[in-house]
Write a protein that holds these residues in place. Sequence first.
Motif, PDB file in Angstrom:
ATOM      1  N   GLY A  10       0.829  -1.206   0.000  1.00  0.00           N
ATOM      2  CA  GLY A  10       0.000   0.000   0.000  1.00  0.00           C
ATOM      3  C   GLY A  10       0.858   1.249   0.000  1.00  0.00           C
ATOM      4  N   GLY A  11       0.273   2.359   0.446  1.00  0.00           N
ATOM      5  CA  GLY A  11       1.006   3.619   0.495  1.00  0.00           C
ATOM      6  C   GLY A  11       2.116   3.565   1.533  1.00  0.00           C
ATOM      7  N   ASP A  12       3.264   4.154   1.210  1.00  0.00           N
ATOM      8  CA  ASP A  12       4.371   4.142   2.155  1.00  0.00           C
ATOM      9  C   ASP A  12       4.100   5.115   3.302  1.00  0.00           C
ATOM     10  OD1 ASP A  12       4.759   6.226   0.122  1.00  0.00           O
ATOM     11  OD2 ASP A  12       6.573   6.714   1.232  1.00  0.00           O
ATOM     12  N   ALA A  13       4.782   4.905   4.411  1.00  0.00           N
ATOM     13  CA  ALA A  13       4.629   5.759   5.596  1.00  0.00           C
ATOM     14  C   ALA A  13       5.956   5.815   6.320  1.00  0.00           C
ATOM     15  CB  ALA A  13       3.539   5.214   6.521  1.00  0.00           C
ATOM     16  N   PRO A  14       6.345   6.987   6.833  1.00  0.00           N
ATOM     17  CA  PRO A  14       7.588   7.072   7.605  1.00  0.00           C
ATOM     18  C   PRO A  14       7.539   6.119   8.800  1.00  0.00           C
ATOM     19  CG  PRO A  14       6.731   9.265   7.115  1.00  0.00           C
ATOM     20  CD  PRO A  14       5.661   8.293   6.732  1.00  0.00           C
ATOM     21  N   ASP A 128      -2.709   7.975   7.951  1.00  0.00           N
ATOM     22  CA  ASP A 128      -4.079   8.425   8.249  1.00  0.00           C
ATOM     23  C   ASP A 128      -4.528   8.150   9.675  1.00  0.00           C
ATOM     24  OD1 ASP A 128      -4.340   9.371   5.695  1.00  0.00           O
ATOM     25  OD2 ASP A 128      -5.507   7.672   4.949  1.00  0.00           O
ATOM     26  N   ASN A 129      -3.835   7.253  10.388  1.00  0.00           N
ATOM     27  CA  ASN A 129      -4.203   6.876  11.764  1.00  0.00           C
ATOM     28  C   ASN A 129      -5.679   6.457  11.848  1.00  0.00           C
ATOM     29  OD1 ASN A 129      -3.392   6.460  14.455  1.00  0.00           O
ATOM     30  ND2 ASN A 129      -4.298   8.378  15.114  1.00  0.00           N
ATOM     31  N   ASP A 130      -6.093   5.617  10.911  1.00  0.00           N
ATOM     32  CA  ASP A 130      -7.512   5.268  10.791  1.00  0.00           C
ATOM     33  C   ASP A 130      -7.813   3.799  11.085  1.00  0.00           C
ATOM     34  OD1 ASP A 130      -6.217   4.273   8.569  1.00  0.00           O
ATOM     35  OD2 ASP A 130      -7.669   5.040   7.112  1.00  0.00           O
ATOM     36  N   GLY A 133      -7.774  -0.386  17.164  1.00  0.00           N
ATOM     37  CA  GLY A 133      -6.904  -1.338  17.838  1.00  0.00           C
ATOM     38  C   GLY A 133      -5.516  -0.814  18.111  1.00  0.00           C
ATOM     39  N   THR A 134      -5.268   0.422  17.771  1.00  0.00           N
ATOM     40  CA  THR A 134      -3.989   1.057  18.100  1.00  0.00           C
ATOM     41  C   THR A 134      -4.224   2.554  18.238  1.00  0.00           C
ATOM     42  OG1 THR A 134      -1.648   1.271  17.492  1.00  0.00           O
ATOM     43  CG2 THR A 134      -3.253   1.383  15.690  1.00  0.00           C
ATOM     44  N   ASP A 135      -3.576   3.154  19.223  1.00  0.00           N
ATOM     45  CA  ASP A 135      -3.745   4.598  19.413  1.00  0.00           C
ATOM     46  C   ASP A 135      -3.130   5.373  18.260  1.00  0.00           C
ATOM     47  OD1 ASP A 135      -5.044   4.189  21.828  1.00  0.00           O
ATOM     48  OD2 ASP A 135      -3.225   4.369  23.026  1.00  0.00           O
ATOM     49  N   TYR A 136      -2.002   4.866  17.757  1.00  0.00           N
ATOM     50  CA  TYR A 136      -1.314   5.553  16.661  1.00  0.00           C
ATOM     51  C   TYR A 136      -0.802   4.542  15.640  1.00  0.00           C
ATOM     52  CZ  TYR A 136      -1.396   9.442  19.926  1.00  0.00           C
ATOM     53  OH  TYR A 136      -1.817  10.417  20.798  1.00  0.00           O
ATOM     54  N   THR A 137      -0.811   4.938  14.384  1.00  0.00           N
ATOM     55  CA  THR A 137      -0.252   4.123  13.310  1.00  0.00           C
ATOM     56  C   THR A 137       1.085   4.720  12.876  1.00  0.00           C
ATOM     57  OG1 THR A 137      -1.433   5.405  11.619  1.00  0.00           O
ATOM     58  CG2 THR A 137      -2.525   3.427  12.465  1.00  0.00           C
ATOM     59  N   LEU A 138       1.935   3.892  12.280  1.00  0.00           N
ATOM     60  CA  LEU A 138       3.240   4.368  11.823  1.00  0.00           C
ATOM     61  C   LEU A 138       3.072   5.488  10.797  1.00  0.00           C
ATOM     62  CD1 LEU A 138       5.396   1.160  11.246  1.00  0.00           C
ATOM     63  CD2 LEU A 138       5.224   2.593  13.273  1.00  0.00           C
ATOM     64  N   GLY A 139       3.804   6.562  10.983  1.00  0.00           N
ATOM     65  CA  GLY A 139       3.820   7.660  10.022  1.00  0.00           C
ATOM     66  C   GLY A 139       2.919   8.823  10.373  1.00  0.00           C
ATOM     67  N   PHE A 140       1.940   8.593  11.249  1.00  0.00           N
ATOM     68  CA  PHE A 140       1.003   9.660  11.596  1.00  0.00           C
ATOM     69  C   PHE A 140       1.711  10.829  12.280  1.00  0.00           C
ATOM     70  CE2 PHE A 140      -1.956  11.394  14.901  1.00  0.00           C
ATOM     71  CZ  PHE A 140      -2.772  12.107  14.039  1.00  0.00           C
ATOM     72  N   ASP A 141       2.550  10.523  13.253  1.00  0.00           N
ATOM     73  CA  ASP A 141       3.241  11.591  13.979  1.00  0.00           C
ATOM     74  C   ASP A 141       4.162  12.377  13.044  1.00  0.00           C
ATOM     75  OD1 ASP A 141       3.966  12.792  16.706  1.00  0.00           O
ATOM     76  OD2 ASP A 141       5.935  12.213  15.940  1.00  0.00           O
ATOM     77  N   THR A 142       4.901  11.663  12.205  1.00  0.00           N
ATOM     78  CA  THR A 142       5.806  12.337  11.271  1.00  0.00           C
ATOM     79  C   THR A 142       5.027  13.203  10.288  1.00  0.00           C
ATOM     80  OG1 THR A 142       7.334  10.463  11.415  1.00  0.00           O
ATOM     81  CG2 THR A 142       7.660  11.993   9.582  1.00  0.00           C
ATOM     82  N   ALA A 143       3.920  12.672   9.767  1.00  0.00           N
ATOM     83  CA  ALA A 143       3.106  13.422   8.801  1.00  0.00           C
ATOM     84  C   ALA A 143       2.553  14.705   9.415  1.00  0.00           C
ATOM     85  CB  ALA A 143       1.966  12.550   8.276  1.00  0.00           C
ATOM     86  N   LEU A 254       3.939  15.064  -0.118  1.00  0.00           N
ATOM     87  CA  LEU A 254       4.941  15.628   0.785  1.00  0.00           C
ATOM     88  C   LEU A 254       4.789  15.039   2.183  1.00  0.00           C
ATOM     89  CD1 LEU A 254       7.066  17.982   1.272  1.00  0.00           C
ATOM     90  CD2 LEU A 254       5.102  19.372   1.946  1.00  0.00           C
ATOM     91  N   GLN A 255       3.548  14.720   2.552  1.00  0.00           N
ATOM     92  CA  GLN A 255       3.263  14.208   3.896  1.00  0.00           C
ATOM     93  C   GLN A 255       3.740  12.784   4.113  1.00  0.00           C
ATOM     94  OE1 GLN A 255      -1.105  15.546   4.727  1.00  0.00           O
ATOM     95  NE2 GLN A 255      -0.658  15.871   2.570  1.00  0.00           N
ATOM     96  N   ARG A 256       3.966  12.050   3.042  1.00  0.00           N
ATOM     97  CA  ARG A 256       4.373  10.649   3.172  1.00  0.00           C
ATOM     98  C   ARG A 256       5.878  10.498   3.389  1.00  0.00           C
ATOM     99  NH1 ARG A 256       0.568   6.996   2.303  1.00  0.00           N
ATOM    100  NH2 ARG A 256      -1.177   7.402   0.891  1.00  0.00           N
ATOM    101  N   GLY A 257       6.648  11.475   2.941  1.00  0.00           N
ATOM    102  CA  GLY A 257       8.097  11.324   2.950  1.00  0.00           C
ATOM    103  C   GLY A 257       8.753  11.883   4.193  1.00  0.00           C
TER     104      GLY A 257
END
Length: 317
Positions: A10-14, A128-130, A133-143, A254-257
């Motif tokens: 799928g879409g990449d995430a930091p 997207d943090n969507d 089952g988890t408070d945060y997903t990978l990449g949300f904070d960086t984005a 820009l938000q993904r990188g």
Amino acid sequence: MKRIAVLTSGGDAPGMNAAIRAVVRAGVYYEKEVFGVYEGYEGLIAGNFVKLKVRSVNNILHRGGTFLKSARSEEFRTPEGRKKAIKQLKKKEIDGLVVVGGDGTFTGAMKLSEESGIPIIGIPGTIDNDLAGTDYTLGFDTATNTVAHAIDQIRDTALSHNRLFFIEVMGRNSGAIAVRSGIAGGAVATLIPEKDMSTEALIKKLDKGGKRGKTSSLVVVAEAGSPGRTYTLADDVKKSRPEFDVKVTVLGHLQRGGSPSCFDRVLASRLGVAAIEGLIDGKKDVMAGIENDAVTYTTFKHAIETPKPVEEEAFRV
């Protein structure tokens, strides 16, 4: 459990690279063989495996994107495509699989596990943090940090020219990025799919600021499944208030990188270890997550199908 494979889809995430690193090093720690699959499910179908060792994942913790590459596979959506993937997994004698991605990735993992019987654990990798089952997903904070930085820079221009800026951020069905970055960037309004705000209501809010002497404003808009929708919104506002100098900035990919934040690096490392330990403990068809700072395991079905509500307190703020 002797051989474990890992892929990103799928879409990449930091933070994806940090997660791969953790999976590999935790696997080696527990004396397992770990294989990386290049290009997600497409690579799984093609049998594009490579054995990964401790040094294979050296110096990737801080890098954005995914060195294993990612791809969307139409063939994998078909039973025939998944049969090819299962054949490759059996050929490599893979006993367990770790997949890093979002809802589409987990949907595919759920079907693959049902049809193959191979235990699969997911790591939530989506800005997207969507996922439930988890408070945060990978990449949300960086984005959100990336968006906040961009808003700071746009504000300099807005103040210099007395402009109204509409800033569109990602969030297919979720306003999570918009809400967080709207607070951090001092937006006068934040538009998200979970909360209705008409153009008329937005104009009233802008007018209210104008009466207080506010000469420039920033409005954060979640794309809500329609990238570029902000241009239509901006045009509607301009027609109603031609005196506004309206500009639109779509932040897009820009938000993904970018290099993952400290938070995302730690999150990825914890989830990578949790995925390996979950497989060793006999867990399958689940996503590893962090809730209230503790590792949890949630079924793929629950993670995908349970709506994750917007942070009401954050939106109120």
